[in-house]
Structure formats: C-alpha cells, structure tokens
Write an enzyme that holds these catalytic residues in place. Structure first.
Site, mmCIF file in Angstrom:
data_model
loop_
_atom_site.group_PDB
_atom_site.id
_atom_site.type_symbol
_atom_site.label_atom_id
_atom_site.label_comp_id
_atom_site.label_asym_id
_atom_site.label_seq_id
_atom_site.Cartn_x
_atom_site.Cartn_y
_atom_site.Cartn_z
ATOM 1 N N ARG A 58 0.843 -1.207 0.000
ATOM 2 C CA ARG A 58 0.000 0.000 0.000
ATOM 3 C C ARG A 58 0.869 1.245 0.000
ATOM 4 N NH1 ARG A 58 -4.173 0.340 4.769
ATOM 5 N NH2 ARG A 58 -5.449 -1.069 3.528
ATOM 6 N N ARG A 172 -4.747 3.417 17.338
ATOM 7 C CA ARG A 172 -5.412 2.725 16.225
ATOM 8 C C ARG A 172 -5.177 3.546 14.971
ATOM 9 N NH1 ARG A 172 -7.683 -1.122 13.865
ATOM 10 N NH2 ARG A 172 -9.524 -2.227 14.599
ATOM 11 N N LYS A 173 -5.806 3.132 13.871
ATOM 12 C CA LYS A 173 -5.698 3.909 12.632
ATOM 13 C C LYS A 173 -6.290 5.303 12.802
ATOM 14 C CE LYS A 173 -8.470 2.734 9.286
ATOM 15 N NZ LYS A 173 -9.513 2.114 8.401
ATOM 16 N N GLY A 426 -16.971 -6.257 1.864
ATOM 17 C CA GLY A 426 -17.039 -7.704 2.045
ATOM 18 C C GLY A 426 -17.174 -8.161 3.477
ATOM 19 N N CYS A 431 -14.666 -0.916 4.639
ATOM 20 C CA CYS A 431 -13.649 -0.280 3.793
ATOM 21 C C CYS A 431 -14.257 0.316 2.518
ATOM 22 C CB CYS A 431 -12.573 -1.283 3.420
ATOM 23 S SG CYS A 431 -11.806 -2.052 4.843
ATOM 24 N N GLY A 432 -15.329 -0.285 2.025
ATOM 25 C CA GLY A 432 -15.998 0.237 0.820
ATOM 26 C C GLY A 432 -16.998 1.332 1.154
HETATM 27 FE FE1 SRM Z 1 -9.852 -1.030 5.346
HETATM 28 C C1 SRM Z 1 -8.700 -3.480 7.392
HETATM 29 C C2 SRM Z 1 -8.629 -2.607 2.681
HETATM 30 C C3 SRM Z 1 -10.338 1.788 3.516
HETATM 31 C C4 SRM Z 1 -11.879 0.218 7.810
HETATM 32 N N1 SRM Z 1 -8.776 -2.739 5.106
HETATM 33 C C5 SRM Z 1 -8.372 -3.582 6.080
HETATM 34 C C6 SRM Z 1 -7.407 -4.634 5.537
HETATM 35 C C7 SRM Z 1 -6.018 -4.119 5.779
HETATM 36 C C8 SRM Z 1 -7.598 -6.032 6.196
HETATM 37 C C9 SRM Z 1 -6.570 -7.021 5.730
HETATM 38 O O1 SRM Z 1 -5.461 -7.060 6.275
HETATM 39 O O2 SRM Z 1 -6.839 -7.781 4.807
HETATM 40 C C10 SRM Z 1 -7.820 -4.614 4.038
HETATM 41 C C11 SRM Z 1 -6.725 -4.934 3.059
HETATM 42 C C12 SRM Z 1 -7.290 -5.749 1.936
HETATM 43 C C13 SRM Z 1 -6.451 -5.694 0.707
HETATM 44 O O3 SRM Z 1 -5.688 -6.641 0.434
HETATM 45 O O4 SRM Z 1 -6.621 -4.735 -0.049
HETATM 46 C C14 SRM Z 1 -8.427 -3.225 3.910
HETATM 47 N N2 SRM Z 1 -9.438 -0.478 3.491
HETATM 48 C C15 SRM Z 1 -9.034 -1.311 2.505
HETATM 49 C C16 SRM Z 1 -9.104 -0.633 1.149
HETATM 50 C C17 SRM Z 1 -8.025 -1.107 0.183
HETATM 51 C C18 SRM Z 1 -10.499 -0.872 0.545
HETATM 52 C C19 SRM Z 1 -10.603 -0.514 -0.920
HETATM 53 O O5 SRM Z 1 -10.771 -1.448 -1.697
HETATM 54 O O6 SRM Z 1 -10.510 0.648 -1.262
HETATM 55 C C20 SRM Z 1 -9.010 0.837 1.585
HETATM 56 C C21 SRM Z 1 -7.585 1.309 1.709
HETATM 57 C C22 SRM Z 1 -7.504 2.770 2.058
HETATM 58 C C23 SRM Z 1 -6.097 3.303 1.990
HETATM 59 O O7 SRM Z 1 -5.632 3.549 0.873
HETATM 60 O O8 SRM Z 1 -5.481 3.485 3.037
HETATM 61 C C24 SRM Z 1 -9.638 0.758 2.975
HETATM 62 N N3 SRM Z 1 -10.850 0.739 5.646
HETATM 63 C C25 SRM Z 1 -11.022 1.721 4.722
HETATM 64 C C26 SRM Z 1 -12.044 2.628 5.161
HETATM 65 C C27 SRM Z 1 -12.599 3.813 4.357
HETATM 66 C C28 SRM Z 1 -11.885 5.103 4.618
HETATM 67 O O9 SRM Z 1 -10.776 5.134 5.164
HETATM 68 O O10 SRM Z 1 -12.463 6.119 4.257
HETATM 69 C C29 SRM Z 1 -12.485 2.171 6.393
HETATM 70 C C30 SRM Z 1 -13.631 2.778 7.236
HETATM 71 C C31 SRM Z 1 -13.325 4.151 7.742
HETATM 72 C C32 SRM Z 1 -12.705 4.161 9.105
HETATM 73 O O11 SRM Z 1 -11.594 3.646 9.234
HETATM 74 O O12 SRM Z 1 -13.323 4.700 10.020
HETATM 75 C C33 SRM Z 1 -11.733 0.988 6.688
HETATM 76 N N4 SRM Z 1 -10.192 -1.523 7.272
HETATM 77 C C34 SRM Z 1 -11.109 -0.909 8.101
HETATM 78 C C35 SRM Z 1 -11.148 -1.624 9.341
HETATM 79 C C36 SRM Z 1 -12.010 -1.248 10.576
HETATM 80 C C37 SRM Z 1 -11.227 -0.286 11.438
HETATM 81 C C38 SRM Z 1 -11.801 -0.147 12.825
HETATM 82 O O13 SRM Z 1 -11.839 0.950 13.355
HETATM 83 O O14 SRM Z 1 -12.217 -1.172 13.399
HETATM 84 C C39 SRM Z 1 -10.253 -2.699 9.222
HETATM 85 C C40 SRM Z 1 -9.934 -3.764 10.289
HETATM 86 C C41 SRM Z 1 -8.825 -3.330 11.200
HETATM 87 O O15 SRM Z 1 -8.203 -2.295 11.023
HETATM 88 O O16 SRM Z 1 -8.622 -4.072 12.166
HETATM 89 C C42 SRM Z 1 -9.672 -2.606 7.913
HETATM 90 FE FE1 SF4 Z 2 -13.798 -6.228 5.084
HETATM 91 FE FE2 SF4 Z 2 -12.232 -4.194 4.418
HETATM 92 FE FE3 SF4 Z 2 -11.580 -6.638 3.733
HETATM 93 FE FE4 SF4 Z 2 -13.595 -5.408 2.543
HETATM 94 S S1 SF4 Z 2 -11.417 -4.853 2.435
HETATM 95 S S2 SF4 Z 2 -13.606 -7.473 3.221
HETATM 96 S S3 SF4 Z 2 -14.487 -4.303 4.268
HETATM 97 S S4 SF4 Z 2 -11.700 -5.789 5.807
#
Ligand code: SRM
Ligand code: SF4
Length: 507
Positions: A58, A172-173, A426, A431-432
């Site tokens: 990333r 956290r994030k 998903g 994240c979506g």
């Molecule tokens: Fe996310 C975890 C993908 C935006 C909330 N997110 C993950 C992980 C790292 C989980 C994992 O290790 O597999 C996903 C990686 C999958 C992969 O291989 O791509 C993942 N998040 C994404 C992305 C790629 C989704 C997308 O297809 O666009 C986005 C990457 C953003 C970036 O460039 O940095 C992405 N994630 C978000 C957003 C939207 C936003 O930021 O506007 C959210 C919700 C907003 C928020 O954070 O308040 C989001 N992701 C999470 C969470 C829940 C966090 C929490 O507070 O509990 C997780 C789980 C975690 O962190 O434990 C997570």
């Molecule tokens: Fe769940 Fe984020 Fe993975 Fe999508 S990318 S399946 S919302 S953790």
C-alpha cells in the site's frame, strides 16, 4: 489490559522494520516472525493469507495526485515483480499493488522512493493516506487550493517520508480529510479529522470536524469541534489532535481504540480544551459561513478547469482495478494530452487534468477511454467496492467481481435517470464505505435450506456532499443469489429505474 498489537509495539516499534527490510527480504517471508508480519504493515507491506508469499503493498498518494513518472514506476514494478500485474485504486485515493514478493522489497522500495513514492505508515496504527479534493487547483469554484496543505500534513506525520516514531504509535488507525471545494469531495464526515472550507471575518480557512468512524462496531459521522483554523494552523492543529489521541486514547480493546471513544468519554468540550492546550494557541470558534453548498459530483466526464481553455477528464475505472499495461498507457495519455499528472478519487476512479479544448476529441477517441469510460452507465458510474475475499484477510464474501457482474446485469435490464452509488464491503469493517452509498452492501453469511451462503445486509439513505448523512440497514441477510432481483426492486421503487424491456414485451 493492553491488546496484542500494543504488546507487539512495546516489544519493538512497528517502524523499526524499515531498517530491517533488507535482512527480512534476504531471509524470505517464511522466516518472518508473527510480530514482524504485523510490523511490516507499518511500512505498507501486507502479508496476504489468501496468496501466501504474494504480498499487497500500500502506497501513500497524498490527495490522490500522481505524476506520470510515478505511474510508470508502478507499472514497471508490477510488470517486473507481480504475478497478477495488477493494482487497485482505494477508497482513500490511494494505490495498492498486488502479487509482490517480500524478497523483492529492497528493489521495489528503491524504485518507489526514487520517484518520491512512499509506503511508510500506510497501515496499522498510523495516519492513513490524507484525502483531499481531487480537483484542487483545477476547480473553478474552489475556495482554497489544498494541495500544499495535504503535502504538509503528510510530511509532518511521516517526518518527510522517513517515518515518524512519534506519530506511528497511535492507539489505532487515523483518517484525515481536507477539502477547499464547495462539495465536500473527500467526505469530511467519515474521517477522524475533517477540514471543510469556511470564512470568518473575511478570512478563508476551515471549520473542523472530529471523530468520524465507520467500522464493524459503529458508524458515526464526525462531530463539530467548534473550531475555525486558518490554512497555516491546519498542520499544528492536526499534530495537537494526534498528540492528545496518542497520549489519552483508549488502548485496551482494539475495537474501541478509535478517537471517537476518547471524545465520547471526555465530552467534546474537554476534548477541545485538551487540543487547545496541546496546540499552544487559542482555538477560534467555528465560522458560521461554511461553503458546502454544491451538489456532490463524481468528477467523471469532461469538466472545465479554472484555467481558461483547459479541461479535466474524469475516467471511470471499474471496481478501481488496473493492470500494468493500462497504467503505462494512462501515463502516456497524461503526457500527450495533459501535463504529466493524474488524480485519483475516493470513488476509486481517476482523472486526467490540464487537457486543452482542442485536444479533447482525440483524447476521447483513445482506446483506453473505451475501457475507462468518461460516460459510464449510471449503475457502473457510482460503483465502489472494497477488496473482498479474493485478497483480504478479513473478508466474509467476494466483492469486486460480484459487484461488477451484478452492475452489468442490472444495467442491461434497467434504465436509470441518474447515477446510483452502490458501495460494497465484504465484511462489516466498511472499507468500501457502504454507509455513504445510495445503496450500501455489507457482506455476511446466512442460511438457505440449511446451507450457509454468501449474503449481504442492505443499507440505504447515505448521502454525500452538502448535508451528508450515513445510511442505515434496511434489509438483513439477503442471499447474494437473490440480490439481483432485490436490488432491481429497490432501484425501481426508490431511484426511478425503468425496465428496458418490460416483462410483457420481453418474451
Ligand atoms: Fe480497510 C482493514 C482494505 C479503507 C476500515 N482494510 C483492512 C485490511 C487491511 C484487512 C486485511 O489485512 O486484509 C484490508 C486490506 C485488503 C487488501 O488486500 O486490499 C483493507 N481499506 C481497505 C481498502 C483497500 C479498501 C478498498 O478497496 O478501497 C481501503 C484502503 C484505504 C487506503 O488507501 O489506506 C480501505 N478501511 C477503509 C475505510 C474507508 C476510509 O478510510 O475512508 C475504512 C472505514 C473508515 C474508518 O476507518 O473509520 C476501513 N479496514 C477498516 C477496518 C475497521 C477499522 C476499525 O476501526 O475497526 C479494518 C480492520 C482493522 O483495522 O482491524 C480494515
Ligand atoms: Fe472487510 Fe475491508 Fe476486507 Fe472489505 S477490504 S472485506 S471491508 S476488511
């Protein structure tokens, strides 16, 4: 009691792996300890359980702005090192590269850094990619060009890309959004800090929102901090808020470690007072004159810029996915028709700015624009999907391919008077951003005839731009196999869709 990630950080800071990367690459991924697998996310390297040995990397792309040299380097890395040669545009205006090997990381990092691309602090307990208006400096109606501010925030929190130990041990994030346009194009309300343009006593600056969050536990829009800052106070305010969150934010349960819980625990007045003390300057109350008064657009299509005679061309990238040859071609187009620049949007699409009026026709006729269309169908135009089960460690269902297939099916059957934004996640981590879609879908599993099958919860009512609000669940546990007919019904009932071929005539 501290959660497991806090313990990992105590043993060794996440950022420490930056200096150890060459050695980890030499030893190979199978030798990496459990703790270092987590720590590597601090520098953007994500181990993928679904594809062991093939990692996701990333980047950070502040404000979504990329030069064509950077795009060419990403294309080159994918071509040389990735088994799938693909990358995804994320919901934070960012890029994730797929299918890379840790063993190649020193060379990959070297190539990225040579063109000023950083992966540092892009995952885990860090400030994630800073989102900003994708049309900063282009939009004829913008009030403040936020490009320098986005870069300054990124530099401050990453120590100029070297990695900041001070700001990489947050509870956290953490998400920051800043826009100087009139349409709230980077969704201030779903960020931990959101800056929106405002005017006080004749001076332009920003009103500040804090504590927005979307995750499996809750979806809460950011709250007003009752604070107006001038542009030169933006970075100091961000750092003050980060210091307060770092020092006092909850670190016990991972699920409750986001900043909103600190704000709710203290109350917004005490939170504001602590931020003021940390900032070392008095916080001015919010300005009453705010400018989020334009309908939110998606930047797809041809739009005039503030520079007379120039246009930006917004292209729809289906489910945000691009392949190495497409990236190289995109760079060529932005060089031939634009000024060596491409912008990414939070809708997982992109735009080519600075196209002269007389060049538009030729650009629109280019083969890549038949794939990444400036005029997509209304159901594809607003489609956003998280990574889902193909690569994500936490996914419950597959999303991207399913989202695209379903959108095509619905588009073939329905005619829509306007775009409908359908956002897929998903799993409940959101994240979506399903809560901001016209229709949001959150992956789950349900039982049909005793069998466990892929399903979704359906949300509706999300609104972006002026008067933004989060959608709510309207139907639970809808099996994915039934989704086409359920969505068809919702599109006809709520979004003015009409059957292209009414059933009576279809036969
Ligand atoms: Fe996310 C975890 C993908 C935006 C909330 N997110 C993950 C992980 C790292 C989980 C994992 O290790 O597999 C996903 C990686 C999958 C992969 O291989 O791509 C993942 N998040 C994404 C992305 C790629 C989704 C997308 O297809 O666009 C986005 C990457 C953003 C970036 O460039 O940095 C992405 N994630 C978000 C957003 C939207 C936003 O930021 O506007 C959210 C919700 C907003 C928020 O954070 O308040 C989001 N992701 C999470 C969470 C829940 C966090 C929490 O507070 O509990 C997780 C789980 C975690 O962190 O434990 C997570
Ligand atoms: Fe769940 Fe984020 Fe993975 Fe999508 S990318 S399946 S919302 S953790």
């Amino acid at each position: 009691m501290a959660n497991p990630i806090e313990k990992i950080k105590e043993e060794k800071p996440g950022l420490a792996v930056r200096a150890e990367l060459d050695e980890l690459a030499r030893l190979g991924w199978e030798a990496v300890s459990k703790g270092d697998l987590e720590r590597l996310k601090w520098i953007g390297w994500f181990f993928r359980k679904k594809t062991p040995g093939r990692w996701m990397v990333r980047l950070r792309v502040p404000g979504g702005i990329l030069t064509t040299s950077q795009i060419r380097v990403v294309a080159g890395i994918l071509a040389a090192f990735s088994d799938v040669q693909q990358c995804d545009i994320t919901t934070r205006q960012n890029i994730e590269l797929r299918g890379l090997c840790l063993e190649d990381s020193p060379e990959i990092q070297r190539r990225l850094e040579a063109v000023g691309l950083s992966t540092v602090q892009s995952g885990m307990d860090n400030v994630r990619n800073v989102v900003g208006s994708p049309v900063a400096g282009l939009d004829p109606h913008e009030l403040i060009d936020v490009r320098p501010l986005v870069q300054q925030i990124q530099d401050a929190i990453t120590a100029g890309g070297e990695g900041s130990f001070e700001f990489s041990n947050l509870p956290r994030k953490f998400n920051i959004s800043i826009t100087g346009d009139r349409e709230n194009s980077a969704h201030a309300e779903i960020n931990d800090i959101g800056f929106l343009p405002a005017c006080r006593e004749g001076q332009l600056g920003f009103n500040v929102l804090v504590g927005g969050v979307l995750n499996s536990q809750r979806a809460t829009p950011a709250l007003p901090l009752d604070c107006f800052v001038l542009p030169d106070q933006v970075v100091p305010l961000c750092l003050a808020i980060l210091r307060v969150y770092s020092d006092y934010g909850p670190r016990e349960a991972r699920t409750r470690a986001r900043m909103i819980y600190l704000i709710e625990d203290w109350g917004i007045e005490k939170f504001r007072a602590e931020v003021e003390a940390a900032a070392g300057f008095l916080l001015t109350p919010a300005a009453s004159e705010e400018f989020i008064d334009f309908a939110r657009r998606d930047h797809i299509g041809v739009w005039p810029q503030k520079q007379p005679g120039f246009f930006f061309v917004g292209l729809h990238v289906p489910i945000g996915r691009l392949y190495a040859p497409q990236l190289a071609e995109l760079a060529r187009l932005a060089e031939q028709y634009g000024e060596q620049e491409v912008r990414l949007t939070v809708e997982q699409s992109l735009l080519i700015p600075h196209v002269r009026a007389e060049q538009l026709e030729s650009l629109l006729a280019e083969p890549l624009l038949q794939v990444f269309s400036p005029e997509p169908d209304p159901l594809l135009r607003g489609l956003v999907s998280c990574t889902g089960a193909q690569f994500c460690n936490l996914a419950i269902i597959e999303t991207k391919e399913r989202a695209l297939k379903l959108a095509h099916v619905l588009a073939s059957e329905l005619e829509l008077p306007r775009p409908v934004r359908i956002h897929w996640s998903g799993c409940p981590n959101s994240c979506g951003q399903p809560q901001i879609g016209d229709i949001g879908l959150i992956g789950t599993r349900t039982k049909v005839g005793g069998q466990s099958v892929d399903a979704v919860h359906i949300l509706m009512g999300g609104r972006v731009g002026a008067d933004a609000r989060l959608g709510e669940v309207v139907q639970e546990n809808v099996p994915c196999d039934e989704l086409a007919s359920v969505l068809k019904g919702l599109l006809i009932e709520h979004f003015g869709a009409e059957e292209r071929y009414p059933p009576a005539l279809a036969s």
